[in-house]
Design a protein around this motif. Structure first.
Motif, PDB file in Angstrom:
ATOM      1  N   GLY A 108      33.891 -16.251  34.556  1.00 18.58           N
ATOM      2  CA  GLY A 108      32.700 -15.907  33.798  1.00 18.58           C
ATOM      3  C   GLY A 108      31.711 -15.099  34.617  1.00 18.58           C
ATOM      4  O   GLY A 108      31.103 -14.147  34.111  1.00 18.58           O
ATOM      5  N   LEU A 109      31.537 -15.465  35.900  1.00 18.48           N
ATOM      6  CA  LEU A 109      30.627 -14.710  36.772  1.00 18.48           C
ATOM      7  C   LEU A 109      31.132 -13.287  36.988  1.00 18.48           C
ATOM      8  O   LEU A 109      30.349 -12.336  36.992  1.00 18.48           O
ATOM      9  CB  LEU A 109      30.477 -15.435  38.110  1.00 18.48           C
ATOM     10  N   ARG A 110      32.434 -13.152  37.173  1.00 15.96           N
ATOM     11  CA  ARG A 110      33.009 -11.812  37.333  1.00 15.96           C
ATOM     12  C   ARG A 110      32.826 -10.984  36.075  1.00 15.96           C
ATOM     13  O   ARG A 110      32.399  -9.823  36.130  1.00 15.96           O
ATOM     14  CB  ARG A 110      34.500 -11.927  37.651  1.00 15.96           C
ATOM     15  N   ASN A 111      33.147 -11.559  34.926  1.00 12.37           N
ATOM     16  CA  ASN A 111      33.047 -10.813  33.675  1.00 12.37           C
ATOM     17  C   ASN A 111      31.608 -10.412  33.373  1.00 12.37           C
ATOM     18  O   ASN A 111      31.350  -9.308  32.863  1.00 12.37           O
ATOM     19  CB  ASN A 111      33.620 -11.634  32.528  1.00 12.37           C
ATOM     20  N   ALA A 112      30.656 -11.285  33.697  1.00  8.91           N
ATOM     21  CA  ALA A 112      29.243 -10.953  33.497  1.00  8.91           C
ATOM     22  C   ALA A 112      28.854  -9.755  34.357  1.00  8.91           C
ATOM     23  O   ALA A 112      28.131  -8.854  33.907  1.00  8.91           O
ATOM     24  CB  ALA A 112      28.371 -12.164  33.835  1.00  8.91           C
ATOM     25  N   ALA A 113      29.316  -9.727  35.603  1.00  3.73           N
ATOM     26  CA  ALA A 113      29.017  -8.610  36.499  1.00  3.73           C
ATOM     27  C   ALA A 113      29.652  -7.324  36.002  1.00  3.73           C
ATOM     28  O   ALA A 113      29.056  -6.234  36.088  1.00  3.73           O
ATOM     29  CB  ALA A 113      29.499  -8.932  37.909  1.00  3.73           C
ATOM     30  N   ILE A 114      30.861  -7.418  35.455  1.00  6.76           N
ATOM     31  CA  ILE A 114      31.546  -6.230  34.924  1.00  6.76           C
ATOM     32  C   ILE A 114      30.778  -5.660  33.736  1.00  6.76           C
ATOM     33  O   ILE A 114      30.526  -4.445  33.657  1.00  6.76           O
ATOM     34  CB  ILE A 114      32.989  -6.585  34.513  1.00  6.76           C
ATOM     35  N   ILE A 115      30.396  -6.519  32.801  1.00  5.50           N
ATOM     36  CA  ILE A 115      29.670  -6.067  31.608  1.00  5.50           C
ATOM     37  C   ILE A 115      28.360  -5.398  32.003  1.00  5.50           C
ATOM     38  O   ILE A 115      28.017  -4.300  31.521  1.00  5.50           O
ATOM     39  CB  ILE A 115      29.400  -7.252  30.662  1.00  5.50           C
ATOM     40  N   ALA A 116      27.607  -6.029  32.893  1.00  4.70           N
ATOM     41  CA  ALA A 116      26.316  -5.479  33.305  1.00  4.70           C
ATOM     42  C   ALA A 116      26.480  -4.153  34.041  1.00  4.70           C
ATOM     43  O   ALA A 116      25.718  -3.206  33.819  1.00  4.70           O
ATOM     44  CB  ALA A 116      25.587  -6.484  34.197  1.00  4.70           C
ATOM     45  N   THR A 117      27.473  -4.059  34.903  1.00  2.00           N
ATOM     46  CA  THR A 117      27.702  -2.831  35.672  1.00  2.00           C
ATOM     47  C   THR A 117      28.122  -1.686  34.770  1.00  2.00           C
ATOM     48  O   THR A 117      27.639  -0.562  34.895  1.00  2.00           O
ATOM     49  CB  THR A 117      28.775  -3.069  36.752  1.00  2.00           C
ATOM     50  N   MET A 118      29.024  -1.956  33.840  1.00  2.00           N
ATOM     51  CA  MET A 118      29.481  -0.907  32.921  1.00  2.00           C
ATOM     52  C   MET A 118      28.349  -0.427  32.031  1.00  2.00           C
ATOM     53  O   MET A 118      28.282   0.765  31.686  1.00  2.00           O
ATOM     54  CB  MET A 118      30.646  -1.423  32.069  1.00  2.00           C
ATOM     55  N   SER A 119      27.450  -1.332  31.645  1.00  2.00           N
ATOM     56  CA  SER A 119      26.334  -0.953  30.789  1.00  2.00           C
ATOM     57  C   SER A 119      25.319  -0.102  31.552  1.00  2.00           C
ATOM     58  O   SER A 119      24.896   0.957  31.071  1.00  2.00           O
ATOM     59  CB  SER A 119      25.656  -2.208  30.232  1.00  2.00           C
ATOM     60  N   ASP A 120      24.936  -0.534  32.746  1.00  2.98           N
ATOM     61  CA  ASP A 120      23.955   0.218  33.536  1.00  2.98           C
ATOM     62  C   ASP A 120      24.474   1.600  33.930  1.00  2.98           C
ATOM     63  O   ASP A 120      23.768   2.611  33.804  1.00  2.98           O
ATOM     64  CB  ASP A 120      23.607  -0.549  34.815  1.00  2.98           C
ATOM     65  N   ALA A 121      25.697   1.629  34.454  1.00  2.00           N
ATOM     66  CA  ALA A 121      26.229   2.869  35.030  1.00  2.00           C
ATOM     67  C   ALA A 121      27.031   3.694  34.030  1.00  2.00           C
ATOM     68  O   ALA A 121      27.513   4.774  34.372  1.00  2.00           O
ATOM     69  CB  ALA A 121      27.091   2.543  36.250  1.00  2.00           C
ATOM     70  N   MET A 122      27.193   3.198  32.802  1.00  2.00           N
ATOM     71  CA  MET A 122      27.933   3.900  31.753  1.00  2.00           C
ATOM     72  C   MET A 122      29.332   4.279  32.247  1.00  2.00           C
ATOM     73  O   MET A 122      29.767   5.424  32.141  1.00  2.00           O
ATOM     74  CB  MET A 122      27.150   5.134  31.290  1.00  2.00           C
ATOM     75  N   LEU A 123      30.023   3.293  32.767  1.00  2.00           N
ATOM     76  CA  LEU A 123      31.301   3.536  33.423  1.00  2.00           C
ATOM     77  C   LEU A 123      32.459   3.626  32.440  1.00  2.00           C
ATOM     78  O   LEU A 123      32.500   2.942  31.419  1.00  2.00           O
ATOM     79  CB  LEU A 123      31.602   2.428  34.428  1.00  2.00           C
ATOM     80  N   ARG A 124      33.419   4.458  32.797  1.00  2.00           N
ATOM     81  CA  ARG A 124      34.704   4.478  32.122  1.00  2.00           C
ATOM     82  C   ARG A 124      35.570   3.366  32.715  1.00  2.00           C
ATOM     83  O   ARG A 124      35.364   2.931  33.844  1.00  2.00           O
ATOM     84  CB  ARG A 124      35.386   5.831  32.316  1.00  2.00           C
ATOM     85  N   VAL A 125      36.574   2.941  31.957  1.00  2.00           N
ATOM     86  CA  VAL A 125      37.426   1.834  32.398  1.00  2.00           C
ATOM     87  C   VAL A 125      38.090   2.148  33.733  1.00  2.00           C
ATOM     88  O   VAL A 125      38.117   1.314  34.644  1.00  2.00           O
ATOM     89  CB  VAL A 125      38.488   1.514  31.325  1.00  2.00           C
ATOM     90  N   GLY A 126      38.621   3.361  33.876  1.00  2.00           N
ATOM     91  CA  GLY A 126      39.289   3.723  35.121  1.00  2.00           C
ATOM     92  C   GLY A 126      38.359   3.709  36.319  1.00  2.00           C
ATOM     93  O   GLY A 126      38.795   3.433  37.451  1.00  2.00           O
ATOM     94  N   GLU A 127      37.087   3.989  36.093  1.00  2.00           N
ATOM     95  CA  GLU A 127      36.111   3.970  37.178  1.00  2.00           C
ATOM     96  C   GLU A 127      35.838   2.541  37.642  1.00  2.00           C
ATOM     97  O   GLU A 127      35.603   2.300  38.825  1.00  2.00           O
ATOM     98  CB  GLU A 127      34.823   4.655  36.726  1.00  2.00           C
ATOM     99  N   VAL A 128      35.872   1.604  36.700  1.00  2.00           N
ATOM    100  CA  VAL A 128      35.631   0.206  37.049  1.00  2.00           C
ATOM    101  C   VAL A 128      36.753  -0.320  37.942  1.00  2.00           C
ATOM    102  O   VAL A 128      36.506  -0.989  38.951  1.00  2.00           O
ATOM    103  CB  VAL A 128      35.512  -0.671  35.788  1.00  2.00           C
ATOM    104  N   THR A 129      37.984  -0.029  37.581  1.00  2.00           N
ATOM    105  CA  THR A 129      39.115  -0.529  38.367  1.00  2.00           C
ATOM    106  C   THR A 129      39.133   0.060  39.770  1.00  2.00           C
ATOM    107  O   THR A 129      39.667  -0.557  40.690  1.00  2.00           O
ATOM    108  CB  THR A 129      40.449  -0.205  37.670  1.00  2.00           C
ATOM    109  N   ALA A 130      38.553   1.243  39.950  1.00  2.00           N
ATOM    110  CA  ALA A 130      38.577   1.915  41.253  1.00  2.00           C
ATOM    111  C   ALA A 130      37.427   1.515  42.167  1.00  2.00           C
ATOM    112  O   ALA A 130      37.408   1.906  43.341  1.00  2.00           O
ATOM    113  CB  ALA A 130      38.569   3.433  41.055  1.00  2.00           C
ATOM    114  N   LEU A 131      36.466   0.744  41.669  1.00  2.00           N
ATOM    115  CA  LEU A 131      35.299   0.401  42.482  1.00  2.00           C
ATOM    116  C   LEU A 131      35.666  -0.451  43.688  1.00  2.00           C
ATOM    117  O   LEU A 131      36.463  -1.385  43.598  1.00  2.00           O
ATOM    118  CB  LEU A 131      34.273  -0.353  41.642  1.00  2.00           C
ATOM    119  N   LYS A 132      35.052  -0.121  44.826  1.00  2.00           N
ATOM    120  CA  LYS A 132      35.186  -0.913  46.046  1.00  2.00           C
ATOM    121  C   LYS A 132      33.859  -1.629  46.332  1.00  2.00           C
ATOM    122  O   LYS A 132      32.799  -1.192  45.882  1.00  2.00           O
ATOM    123  CB  LYS A 132      35.530  -0.007  47.234  1.00  2.00           C
TER     124      LYS A 132
END
Length: 346
Positions: free
Chosen positions: A170-194
């Motif tokens: 749940g903590l991971r998914n919350a961080a993913i949702i918030a990050t994608m919303s703020d940064a307007m990320l594409r799915v492929g960009e999320v998987t590539a994040l370090k």
């Protein structure tokens, strides 16, 4: 027999053709080659070097390459041994249209075929016959329905609900949702994040670096803003996942979770990211969401909050204002000439 190849999301796939040229038939083997050392033979007898092939692969995103891979496989099957030329391709497009394919699907098929032709140094096989089929199809079918959007408020609610579970997932998914919303990320960009792509700011917010994206194939990179709440969600996830050592810089930011509530060293797949977004959106009452929903919703929220179209385009890193204008068209109506000038106090 002639050995040919085309690009796929996992590199170059070698294919065996029954004769030199544009015939995509007689496929007897499909296997990923090692690295980018393969050489593609075009119908003109010329050769595209490994360096040229690698450059072509890097010219478009890995997600697009995978989509082209699937499209070319489908075309191969429907051509059933016929030459890949305008008349035959138009028959394939007509067959797909009759089976219910939408505008986007036919457009993807055409783009894949043209990419393959350019890569091989061949002439464009899409000609007048294909154009006539595509025009007739556009007249006969409505535009594709836009996927459900998840705007800022809805993203905040989805992230909060995910985090309320209190477990690592749940903590991971919350961080993913918030990050994608703020940064307007594409799915492929999320998987590539370090992990090292996050640069914390003094005010508690953070700057996120995107090293390569669909519209940045030269790897110039982009710096994106993450608000304080989003930064805190990322920190909470990382602390709970107990990142250590090289994981603090080089490891993937968002990872698979193993049994026993342990974060693995493997990044999440694009399919997993899409499912996380879909499930999180459904949990707050939004059906029909996709991996693109947060990006669309953020574009709508930006315009609704007063951002000019050019700033919305820049925030989402679109190559042109066409897509953000499409996504936020309803919001733009309320800021149009009639709304502003005829009803200035509305």
């Amino acid at each position: 027999m002639c050995v040919g190849s085309y690009i796929s999301g996992n590199g170059i796939y070698q294919k065996l053709y029954s004769a030199p040229g544009d015939r995509m038939s007689g496929v007897s083997a499909v296997a990923p080659t090692s690295g980018m050392s393969a050489i593609l033979e075009g119908s003109h007898g010329g050769m595209l070097s490994a360096a040229g092939t690698a450059a072509a692969e890097n010219a478009i995103s890995s997600e697009t390459l995978r989509a082209y891979d699937r499209a070319l496989r489908q075309v191969t099957e429907l051509l059933a041994g016929r030459l890949m030329e305008d008349e035959n391709l138009s028959e394939v497009l007509s067959e797909m249209a009759a089976d219910g394919a939408g505008r986007a699907k036919l457009g993807q098929i055409v783009a894949a075929v043209r990419f393959r032709a350019r890569l091989a140094g061949r002439s464009d096989p899409v000609g007048p016959s294909c154009d006539a089929v595509l025009k007739a199809h556009r007249r006969a079918t409505p535009p594709s329905r836009q996927v459900a959007a998840v705007d800022w408020d809805q993203a905040d609610a989805a992230a909060a609900l995910a985090a309320s579970a209190g477990d690592l997932r749940g903590l991971r998914n919350a961080a993913i949702i918030a990050t994608m919303s703020d940064a307007m990320l594409r799915v492929g960009e999320v998987t590539a994040l370090k992990v090292g792509d996050i640069d914390h700011r003094r005010d508690g917010a953070a700057t996120l670096t995107i090293r390569r994206s669909k519209t940045d194939q030269y790897g110039d990179g982009a710096a994106l803003y993450l608000g304080i709440p989003t930064t805190l969600r990322i920190q909470t996830w990382m602390e709970a996942a107990d990142f250590a050592g090289t994981d603090m810089t080089d490891g993937p930011l968002f990872r698979r979770i193993l049994r026993g509530e342990h974060a693995s060293a493997e990044p999440l797949s694009p399919r997993s990211i899409r499912e996380i977004v879909r499930s999180a959106a459904a949990a707050v009452g939004i059906d029909g969401a996709s991996g693109h929903s947060l990006r669309i919703g953020s574009a709508m929220s930006l315009v609704r909050a007063g951002a000019p179209l050019i700033e919305t385009q820049q925030a989402g890193r679109w190559a042109s204002p066409v897509m953000p204008a499409h996504y936020a068209r309803n919001e733009m109506v309320a800021r149009g000439a009639v709304a502003r000038l005829r009803y200035p106090t509305a």
